[in-house]
Design a protein around this motif. Structure first.
Motif, PDB file in Angstrom:
ATOM      1  N   LYS A  11       0.844  -1.202   0.000  1.00 47.87           N
ATOM      2  CA  LYS A  11       0.000   0.000   0.000  1.00 47.87           C
ATOM      3  C   LYS A  11       0.875   1.247   0.000  1.00 47.87           C
ATOM      4  O   LYS A  11       1.870   1.319   0.729  1.00 47.87           O
ATOM      5  CB  LYS A  11      -0.910   0.032   1.234  1.00 47.87           C
ATOM      6  N   VAL A  12       0.494   2.215  -0.821  1.00 49.75           N
ATOM      7  CA  VAL A  12       1.120   3.539  -0.790  1.00 49.75           C
ATOM      8  C   VAL A  12      -0.004   4.557  -0.735  1.00 49.75           C
ATOM      9  O   VAL A  12      -0.757   4.724  -1.702  1.00 49.75           O
ATOM     10  CB  VAL A  12       2.000   3.801  -2.035  1.00 49.75           C
ATOM     11  N   HIS A  13      -0.156   5.205   0.413  1.00 49.87           N
ATOM     12  CA  HIS A  13      -1.205   6.204   0.614  1.00 49.87           C
ATOM     13  C   HIS A  13      -0.559   7.557   0.858  1.00 49.87           C
ATOM     14  O   HIS A  13       0.245   7.716   1.784  1.00 49.87           O
ATOM     15  CB  HIS A  13      -2.085   5.825   1.811  1.00 49.87           C
ATOM     16  N   PHE A  14      -0.897   8.535   0.009  1.00 49.03           N
ATOM     17  CA  PHE A  14      -0.365   9.880   0.163  1.00 49.03           C
ATOM     18  C   PHE A  14      -1.363  10.741   0.930  1.00 49.03           C
ATOM     19  O   PHE A  14      -2.542  10.793   0.569  1.00 49.03           O
ATOM     20  CB  PHE A  14      -0.086  10.508  -1.202  1.00 49.03           C
ATOM     21  N   PRO A  15      -0.926  11.433   1.991  1.00 49.51           N
ATOM     22  CA  PRO A  15      -1.866  12.235   2.787  1.00 49.51           C
ATOM     23  C   PRO A  15      -2.336  13.479   2.038  1.00 49.51           C
ATOM     24  O   PRO A  15      -1.581  14.099   1.291  1.00 49.51           O
ATOM     25  CB  PRO A  15      -1.041  12.618   4.024  1.00 49.51           C
ATOM     26  N   ILE A  16      -3.593  13.837   2.257  1.00 50.30           N
ATOM     27  CA  ILE A  16      -4.167  15.080   1.741  1.00 50.30           C
ATOM     28  C   ILE A  16      -4.292  16.034   2.929  1.00 50.30           C
ATOM     29  O   ILE A  16      -5.010  15.747   3.890  1.00 50.30           O
ATOM     30  CB  ILE A  16      -5.552  14.848   1.114  1.00 50.30           C
ATOM     31  N   ARG A  17      -3.583  17.150   2.853  1.00 53.35           N
ATOM     32  CA  ARG A  17      -3.562  18.096   3.970  1.00 53.35           C
ATOM     33  C   ARG A  17      -4.317  19.370   3.591  1.00 53.35           C
ATOM     34  O   ARG A  17      -4.355  19.757   2.428  1.00 53.35           O
ATOM     35  CB  ARG A  17      -2.123  18.433   4.371  1.00 53.35           C
ATOM     36  N   ALA A  38      -2.834   5.571  -3.745  1.00 56.40           N
ATOM     37  CA  ALA A  38      -2.151   5.370  -5.022  1.00 56.40           C
ATOM     38  C   ALA A  38      -1.950   3.889  -5.319  1.00 56.40           C
ATOM     39  O   ALA A  38      -2.072   3.454  -6.474  1.00 56.40           O
ATOM     40  CB  ALA A  38      -0.811   6.090  -5.019  1.00 56.40           C
ATOM     41  N   VAL A  39      -1.607   3.116  -4.303  1.00 57.15           N
ATOM     42  CA  VAL A  39      -1.540   1.647  -4.403  1.00 57.15           C
ATOM     43  C   VAL A  39      -2.238   1.113  -3.173  1.00 57.15           C
ATOM     44  O   VAL A  39      -1.923   1.519  -2.051  1.00 57.15           O
ATOM     45  CB  VAL A  39      -0.084   1.140  -4.468  1.00 57.15           C
ATOM     46  N   ASP A  40      -3.172   0.183  -3.370  1.00 55.47           N
ATOM     47  CA  ASP A  40      -4.039  -0.200  -2.263  1.00 55.47           C
ATOM     48  C   ASP A  40      -4.186  -1.718  -2.151  1.00 55.47           C
ATOM     49  O   ASP A  40      -5.160  -2.302  -2.590  1.00 55.47           O
ATOM     50  CB  ASP A  40      -5.411   0.449  -2.453  1.00 55.47           C
ATOM     51  N   GLY A  41      -3.132  -2.349  -1.588  1.00 59.49           N
ATOM     52  CA  GLY A  41      -3.208  -3.780  -1.314  1.00 59.49           C
ATOM     53  C   GLY A  41      -2.927  -4.668  -2.516  1.00 59.49           C
ATOM     54  O   GLY A  41      -3.750  -5.511  -2.874  1.00 59.49           O
ATOM     55  N   VAL A  42      -1.738  -4.522  -3.123  1.00 61.69           N
ATOM     56  CA  VAL A  42      -1.379  -5.285  -4.319  1.00 61.69           C
ATOM     57  C   VAL A  42      -0.429  -6.415  -3.956  1.00 61.69           C
ATOM     58  O   VAL A  42       0.517  -6.230  -3.192  1.00 61.69           O
ATOM     59  CB  VAL A  42      -0.740  -4.362  -5.381  1.00 61.69           C
ATOM     60  N   ASP A  43      -0.686  -7.605  -4.520  1.00 62.80           N
ATOM     61  CA  ASP A  43       0.187  -8.774  -4.357  1.00 62.80           C
ATOM     62  C   ASP A  43       0.782  -9.129  -5.716  1.00 62.80           C
ATOM     63  O   ASP A  43       0.128  -8.990  -6.756  1.00 62.80           O
ATOM     64  CB  ASP A  43      -0.601  -9.989  -3.861  1.00 62.80           C
ATOM     65  N   GLY A 101      -2.379   7.302 -13.611  1.00 62.48           N
ATOM     66  CA  GLY A 101      -2.991   7.457 -12.297  1.00 62.48           C
ATOM     67  C   GLY A 101      -3.497   6.166 -11.702  1.00 62.48           C
ATOM     68  O   GLY A 101      -4.049   6.164 -10.599  1.00 62.48           O
ATOM     69  N   SER A 102      -3.307   5.037 -12.404  1.00 64.74           N
ATOM     70  CA  SER A 102      -3.806   3.764 -11.875  1.00 64.74           C
ATOM     71  C   SER A 102      -2.901   3.200 -10.790  1.00 64.74           C
ATOM     72  O   SER A 102      -3.315   2.307 -10.045  1.00 64.74           O
ATOM     73  CB  SER A 102      -3.950   2.744 -13.007  1.00 64.74           C
ATOM     74  N   GLY A 103      -1.660   3.687 -10.697  1.00 65.65           N
ATOM     75  CA  GLY A 103      -0.748   3.210  -9.652  1.00 65.65           C
ATOM     76  C   GLY A 103       0.372   2.329 -10.156  1.00 65.65           C
ATOM     77  O   GLY A 103       1.139   1.788  -9.347  1.00 65.65           O
ATOM     78  N   LYS A 104       0.540   2.189 -11.470  1.00 64.48           N
ATOM     79  CA  LYS A 104       1.550   1.283 -12.028  1.00 64.48           C
ATOM     80  C   LYS A 104       2.967   1.652 -11.573  1.00 64.48           C
ATOM     81  O   LYS A 104       3.692   0.832 -11.008  1.00 64.48           O
ATOM     82  CB  LYS A 104       1.493   1.292 -13.564  1.00 64.48           C
ATOM     83  N   THR A 105       3.351   2.894 -11.851  1.00 66.56           N
ATOM     84  CA  THR A 105       4.718   3.320 -11.529  1.00 66.56           C
ATOM     85  C   THR A 105       4.922   3.406 -10.029  1.00 66.56           C
ATOM     86  O   THR A 105       5.998   3.064  -9.514  1.00 66.56           O
ATOM     87  CB  THR A 105       5.024   4.672 -12.191  1.00 66.56           C
ATOM     88  N   THR A 106       3.907   3.833  -9.293  1.00 67.15           N
ATOM     89  CA  THR A 106       4.020   3.894  -7.830  1.00 67.15           C
ATOM     90  C   THR A 106       4.252   2.508  -7.253  1.00 67.15           C
ATOM     91  O   THR A 106       5.055   2.332  -6.326  1.00 67.15           O
ATOM     92  CB  THR A 106       2.752   4.516  -7.222  1.00 67.15           C
ATOM     93  N   LEU A 107       3.581   1.493  -7.803  1.00 65.40           N
ATOM     94  CA  LEU A 107       3.800   0.117  -7.359  1.00 65.40           C
ATOM     95  C   LEU A 107       5.249  -0.290  -7.590  1.00 65.40           C
ATOM     96  O   LEU A 107       5.900  -0.878  -6.707  1.00 65.40           O
ATOM     97  CB  LEU A 107       2.861  -0.827  -8.110  1.00 65.40           C
ATOM     98  N   GLY A 140      -5.379   2.358  -8.133  1.00 66.33           N
ATOM     99  CA  GLY A 140      -4.526   1.779  -7.106  1.00 66.33           C
ATOM    100  C   GLY A 140      -4.800   0.332  -6.764  1.00 66.33           C
ATOM    101  O   GLY A 140      -4.080  -0.256  -5.954  1.00 66.33           O
ATOM    102  N   GLN A 141      -5.814  -0.272  -7.363  1.00 66.90           N
ATOM    103  CA  GLN A 141      -6.165  -1.652  -7.052  1.00 66.90           C
ATOM    104  C   GLN A 141      -6.044  -2.546  -8.276  1.00 66.90           C
ATOM    105  O   GLN A 141      -6.148  -2.080  -9.410  1.00 66.90           O
ATOM    106  CB  GLN A 141      -7.585  -1.717  -6.496  1.00 66.90           C
ATOM    107  N   VAL A 142      -5.843  -3.831  -8.025  1.00 68.62           N
ATOM    108  CA  VAL A 142      -5.818  -4.813  -9.110  1.00 68.62           C
ATOM    109  C   VAL A 142      -7.256  -5.200  -9.413  1.00 68.62           C
ATOM    110  O   VAL A 142      -7.962  -5.728  -8.559  1.00 68.62           O
ATOM    111  CB  VAL A 142      -5.001  -6.060  -8.711  1.00 68.62           C
TER     112      VAL A 142
END
Length: 538
Positions: free
Chosen positions: A281-287, A300-305, A321-327, A501-503
């Protein structure tokens, strides 16, 4: 009928190291009102140079025209005074450049960038200019245009930036639109939307389009006529369907056939995995607010195996924006992430940077844009040597030189390129240098982040064949990130489809491509097969 734009015997030369280098050698073509002419060819063919010549956008005095003629609406404009060219630029002739992030001013908001061309050509300012800008943003279907007026380019997605570029090009109702690789780095779904938008606007405004592209799939669905260039020469020009069904030149047939094809070699039987990831998981905070308190998270990434074996390629696909590079960055420990990551049998999730450093040589990354990831100040030899200097500091100069030469030879580059700099290489050569930099450390895992998106189709096909060969020889594991599903199919054993962010779907490449279970996957595949089908799917 007289042509809207007529180019006759155009010649372009560049000065390089005191000598003249011909870039365009006497080409002739025309664009009629309301039609689309596509200039196609590989990098270095002269297609963009020819198009930039129309508006005098070449870097003078380094480039000049030894001869030729360019007539717009019957008037000669080659060598015209600056005042004439300024009137044409952004007025009767609009331009969409290849990479909007580098073409848009990073310091100016959207309203100022579009407003500048309205002020120059129509004298519009204030409320009248703002109203016209909103009309243009609505015309190009930019979501929530009122809010986007005050956005900077980096705050927009690739597709949104391209829509802003189109709005600027259309601001003064051009008669001719020059579109230079307008969809190269875009997802297939966004690409389909942009191409359909240009086509709809062309019909509504009776606008001619000069399309420069190396993607023949795009050209086939956009152009009325096609002109094929190579080494600065025009090889043939014909109506689109005639050229695809009965190409007159062998090179044209090569371009048409130069699609990434084939399948990867079977995954060898092996115990263990090179890379395992569980619940990453990679979660970026919104302030927000005065105290900048956390109000929520971008998931951005939410529970990928994933589980990647030696000699295997996992393709990761999805829209921007799907989370590919962040993963990819998370599993390489380039970003802070939650979850469990195991590399080569060792858990690296909690390792400190010092403990992680010796493992870095075994996990390498090749980036999308080699021109941006290779230092312009270093020679090829120095670029490839960087990793050896860090991970093999005791290696003597002779041995290091031999290792660099071996790595370059493996990726199909001659030893002579060692002394050259990135700007002296083609796009395909630069990407091979980036690959050699990774290979010289003899890694077990290479993350390939959009490594072929900016390459010509023929260069893509050669790069795919090279990656397959290297994988077979060295049992390399690839995590391959791309929006080009034809390349993904040619390289991947297993596919992961990501959205928000999800598969949403995963499985063997054959199953996902031939029997996609999820509607989102079906839409991605439809958009990859043809711009028309992609538009219908969405």
């Amino acid at each position: 009928m007289s042509a809207l734009l007529e180019v006759t015997d155009l010649q372009v030369s560049f000065r390089a190291e005191g000598r003249e280098v011909p870039a365009v050698r006497g080409v002739s073509w025309r664009v009629d009102a309301g039609e689309t002419l596509a200039l196609v060819g590989e990098s270095g063919s002269g297609k963009s140079v020819s198009a930039l010549s129309v508006l005098g956008l070449l870097p003078y005095p380094r480039a000049w025209h030894p001869g030729g003629s360019i007539r717009f609406e019957g008037e000669e404009i080659l060598g015209a005074p600056d005042g004439v060219l300024r009137h044409l630029r952004g007025g009767p002739i609009g331009v969409i450049f290849q990479e909007p992030l580098t073409s848009l001013n990073p310091l100016h908001r959207v309203d100022r960038q579009i407003g500048e061309t309205l002020r120059i050509h129509q004298g519009l300012t204030g409320a009248r200019a703002r109203q016209r800008i909103l009309e243009l943003l609505d015309l190009v279907q930019l979501p929530d245009p009122t809010r986007r007026l005050r956005s900077f380019p980096h705050e927009l997605s690739g597709g949104q930036r391209q829509r802003v570029m189109i709005a600027m090009a259309l601001a003064n109702n051009p008669k001719l639109l020059i579109a230079d690789e307008p969809t190269t780095a875009l997802d297939v779904t966004v690409q389909a939307e942009i191409l359909q938008l240009i086509r709809d606007l062309q019909r509504r405004l009776n606008m001619a389009v000069l399309l420069i592209s190396h993607d023949l799939n795009v050209v086939r669905h956009m152009a009325d006529r096609i002109a094929v260039m190579r080494h600065g020469e025009l090889l043939e020009a014909a109506p689109t369907e005639a050229l695809f069904t009965r190409p007159g030149h062998p090179y044209t047939r090569e371009l048409i056939d130069a699609e990434p094809s084939g399948r990867p070699s079977p995954v060898p039987a092996a115990d263990g995995s090179v890379l395992q990831a569980e619940a990453v998981k990679v979660h970026f905070p919104i302030r927000g607010g005065f105290l900048r308190r956390v109000r929520g998270y971008v998931r951005a990434v939410d529970g990928v195996d994933l589980d990647l074996a030696p000699g295997q390629t996992i393709g990761v696909v999805g829209e921007s924006g799907s989370g590919k590079t962040t993963l990819a960055q998370a599993v390489l420990r380039l970003l802070a992430a939650q979850g469990r990551v195991v590399f080569d049998g060792r858990e690296i999730t909690e390792l400190k940077p010092r403990a992680l450093r010796p493992l870095r040589k075994g996990m390498q990354m090749v980036f999308q844009d080699p021109y941006g990831s290779l230092s312009p100040r270093l020679s090829v030899e120095q670029i490839v040597a960087e990793g050896l200097e860090i991970h093999a500091p005791d290696m003597d100069e002779t041995a290091r030189h031999a290792e660099i030469a071996r790595a370059l030879e493996e990726v199909g580059l001659p030893v002579e390129v060692m002394s050259r700099y990135p700007h002296e290489l083609s796009g395909g050569q630069r990407q091979r240098v980036a690959l050699a930099r990774a290979l010289v450390l003899k890694p077990k895992l290479i993350v390939l982040d959009e490594p072929t998106s900016a390459l010509d189709r023929s260069v893509q096909a050669r790069m795919v064949a090279l990656l397959r060969d290297l994988q077979t020889r060295h049992q390399l594991a690839y995590l391959f990130i791309s929006h080009d599903l034809k390349v993904v199919r040619a390289l991947s054993h297993h596919i992961i489809v990501m959205k928000d962010g999800q598969v949403v779907e995963q499985g063997s490449a054959d199953r996902v491509f031939e029997q996609p279970a999820q509607p989102y996957t079906q839409r991605l595949l439809a958009a990859a097969l043809s711009p028309d089908r992609g538009r219908d799917a969405f």
